[in-house]
Design an enzyme around this catalytic site. Structure first.
Site, PDB file in Angstrom:
ATOM      1  CE  LYS A   1      -5.041   9.068  -6.412  1.00  0.00           C
ATOM      2  NZ  LYS A   1      -5.819   9.033  -5.223  1.00  0.00           N
TER       3      LYS A   1
ATOM      4  CG  MET B   1      -6.674   3.812   2.965  1.00  0.00           C
ATOM      5  SD  MET B   1      -6.762   2.495   1.768  1.00  0.00           S
ATOM      6  CE  MET B   1      -6.790   1.047   2.792  1.00  0.00           C
TER       7      MET B   1
ATOM      8  CB  ILE C   1      -1.076  -4.396   6.371  1.00  0.00           C
ATOM      9  CG1 ILE C   1      -0.646  -5.635   7.163  1.00  0.00           C
ATOM     10  CG2 ILE C   1      -2.200  -3.639   7.096  1.00  0.00           C
ATOM     11  CD1 ILE C   1      -0.346  -5.414   8.607  1.00  0.00           C
TER      12      ILE C   1
ATOM     13  N   GLY D   1       4.577   1.581   0.786  1.00  0.00           N
ATOM     14  CA  GLY D   1       4.511   2.162   2.120  1.00  0.00           C
ATOM     15  C   GLY D   1       4.080   1.110   3.138  1.00  0.00           C
TER      16      GLY D   1
ATOM     17  CB  THR E   1       1.720  -2.086   9.248  1.00  0.00           C
ATOM     18  OG1 THR E   1       0.582  -1.615   8.542  1.00  0.00           O
ATOM     19  CG2 THR E   1       1.320  -2.419  10.675  1.00  0.00           C
ATOM     20  CB  ALA E   2       0.214   3.080   9.052  1.00  0.00           C
TER      21      ALA E   2
ATOM     22  CG  ASP F   1       2.724   1.986  -3.950  1.00  0.00           C
ATOM     23  OD1 ASP F   1       2.606   1.892  -5.177  1.00  0.00           O
ATOM     24  OD2 ASP F   1       2.366   1.114  -3.149  1.00  0.00           O
TER      25      ASP F   1
ATOM     26  N   GLY G   1       2.248  10.181  10.017  1.00  0.00           N
ATOM     27  CA  GLY G   1       2.901   9.549  11.162  1.00  0.00           C
ATOM     28  C   GLY G   1       4.357   9.203  10.897  1.00  0.00           C
TER      29      GLY G   1
HETATM   30  C1  LIG Z   1      -3.199   2.035   1.004  1.00  0.00           C
HETATM   31  S1  LIG Z   1      -3.002   2.045   2.748  1.00  0.00           S
HETATM   32  C2  LIG Z   1      -1.365   1.405   2.841  1.00  0.00           C
HETATM   33  C3  LIG Z   1      -1.018   0.862   4.200  1.00  0.00           C
HETATM   34  C4  LIG Z   1       0.400   0.331   4.286  1.00  0.00           C
HETATM   35  N1  LIG Z   1       0.561  -0.835   3.459  1.00  0.00           N
HETATM   36  C5  LIG Z   1       0.802   0.002   5.714  1.00  0.00           C
HETATM   37  O1  LIG Z   1       1.037  -1.181   6.025  1.00  0.00           O
HETATM   38  O2  LIG Z   1       0.892   0.918   6.521  1.00  0.00           O
HETATM   39  C6  LIG Z   1      -2.767   3.768   3.032  1.00  0.00           C
HETATM   40  C7  LIG Z   1      -3.269   4.214   4.394  1.00  0.00           C
HETATM   41  O3  LIG Z   1      -2.374   3.807   5.420  1.00  0.00           O
HETATM   42  C8  LIG Z   1      -2.367   4.769   6.453  1.00  0.00           C
HETATM   43  N2  LIG Z   1      -1.001   5.319   6.547  1.00  0.00           N
HETATM   44  C9  LIG Z   1       0.073   4.861   5.923  1.00  0.00           C
HETATM   45  N3  LIG Z   1       1.165   5.571   6.262  1.00  0.00           N
HETATM   46  C10 LIG Z   1       0.744   6.504   7.136  1.00  0.00           C
HETATM   47  C11 LIG Z   1       1.386   7.553   7.859  1.00  0.00           C
HETATM   48  N4  LIG Z   1       2.697   7.761   7.749  1.00  0.00           N
HETATM   49  N5  LIG Z   1       0.639   8.319   8.677  1.00  0.00           N
HETATM   50  C12 LIG Z   1      -0.682   8.108   8.818  1.00  0.00           C
HETATM   51  N6  LIG Z   1      -1.341   7.139   8.157  1.00  0.00           N
HETATM   52  C13 LIG Z   1      -0.643   6.345   7.336  1.00  0.00           C
HETATM   53  C14 LIG Z   1      -3.379   5.839   6.070  1.00  0.00           C
HETATM   54  O4  LIG Z   1      -4.632   5.479   6.627  1.00  0.00           O
HETATM   55  C15 LIG Z   1      -3.388   5.693   4.565  1.00  0.00           C
HETATM   56  O5  LIG Z   1      -4.588   6.203   4.006  1.00  0.00           O
END
Ligand SMILES: C[S@@+](CC[C@H](N)C(=O)[O-])C[C@H]1O[C@@H](n2cnc3c(N)ncnc32)[C@H](O)[C@@H]1O
Length: 261
Positions: free
Chosen positions: A59, A173, A95, A90, A120-121, A37, A202
């Site tokens: 994307k 998101m 999650i 990611g 997770t984030a 991704d 982050g």
């Molecule tokens: C489609 S979700 C995927 C989440 C991912 N599966 C996880 O467990 O972190 C994408 C969202 O996760 C958050 N996110 C993921 N990585 C991030 C990062 N490094 N910094 C800030 N937000 C992050 C943001 O809100 C982003 O829009």
């Protein structure tokens, strides 16, 4: 089925390559093909051996991401051709990662799969900002929600449940709807002075944490021009960033903004 390969649904963590699990790294090194991704960091992609095939479904400049209903059959087809297929996502695959949809699709077609959790984030971006998700006397409940809604749809969340005392709310998101989210929280009773933070990129070298308060966060986020990925955090625990917010990122805006109150 015995001729089929195995699909590994692997969490890559939030960006810092050192947060990859040992198991994820081992599988990456042995993968015949890696389907990844856009949130998987360049440093982690650099760990994929040269001989392994790579398949981006996220994307990139000028291109849209591959829709989920094409990713599922892609994984199935790759499992027919290769012994080891790593589906790299990611954070954590389960999650807001749609990993469970992929597992369900593969399972229904009797393709063997394994799930490798990732950090997770919500856990990592907050920790790297000096914000604990729970803290004695401040928070003993954590809510994790998505802030992704279509413009024409009402935001279908039980806001009152999310604004309870001694709780932390983490919104994935939520950047594009940050104004609506803040309004809904205040309408449901969360005080405007509640500490709130937006964390961009982050755990990466571009990590940036903007800490403020609920009634000002949206405006400050727009003024600062934050762009995805951004994680939103609401609750008293954000105050802790004043104490330990710069352990990872000395450029954080946290101290200035929280200190202003
Ligand atoms: C489609 S979700 C995927 C989440 C991912 N599966 C996880 O467990 O972190 C994408 C969202 O996760 C958050 N996110 C993921 N990585 C991030 C990062 N490094 N910094 C800030 N937000 C992050 C943001 O809100 C982003 O829009």
């Amino acid at each position: 089925m015995s001729q089929m390969g195995k699909v590994y649904l692997v969490g890559a963590g939030p960006g810092d390559p050192d947060l990859l699990t040992v198991k994820a790294l081992r599988l990456l090194k042995a993968a015949d093909v890696v389907v990844y991704d856009r949130l998987v960091s360049a440093e982690i992609l650099a760990m994929i051996p040269e001989k392994s095939k790579r398949w981006s479904v996220g994307k990139s400049a000028g291109r849209h991401c591959v829709p989920q209903d094409q990713i599922n059959p892609l994984l199935y087809d790759l499992a027919k051709r290769y012994p080891s297929v790593v589906r790299l996502k990611g954070g954590d695959p389960f999650i807001f990662g749609r990993g469970s949809e992929e597992a369900e699709y593969l399972g229904q077609r009797r393709v063997a799969f394994e799930v490798v959790p990732g950090i997770t984030a919500a856990a990592a971006c907050t920790a790297y900002s000096g914000i604990p998700l729970t803290h004695r006397g401040m928070s003993r409940v954590v809510h994790i929600v998505t802030g992704h809604f279509r413009d024409d749809e009402p935001i279908d969340l039980d806001w009152e449940r999310l604004t309870g005392p001694e709780s932390t709310l983490v919104v994935y998101m939520g950047l594009s709807n940050i104004e609506r989210i803040a309004e809904e929280l205040m309408r449901a009773g969360m005080p405007g002075a509640t500490p709130a933070a937006a964390i961009q990129n982050g755990t990466t070298p571009n990590h940036f944490c903007l800490a403020s308060r609920l009634d000002r966060l949206a405006l400050e986020v727009r003024e600062a021009g934050l762009s995805a990925p951004v994680l939103l955090v609401f609750g008293e625990v954000v105050r802790m960033a004043e104490v330990m917010g710069d352990w990872f990122c000395p450029t954080t805006l946290t101290q200035a903004l929280v200190g202003e109150r």
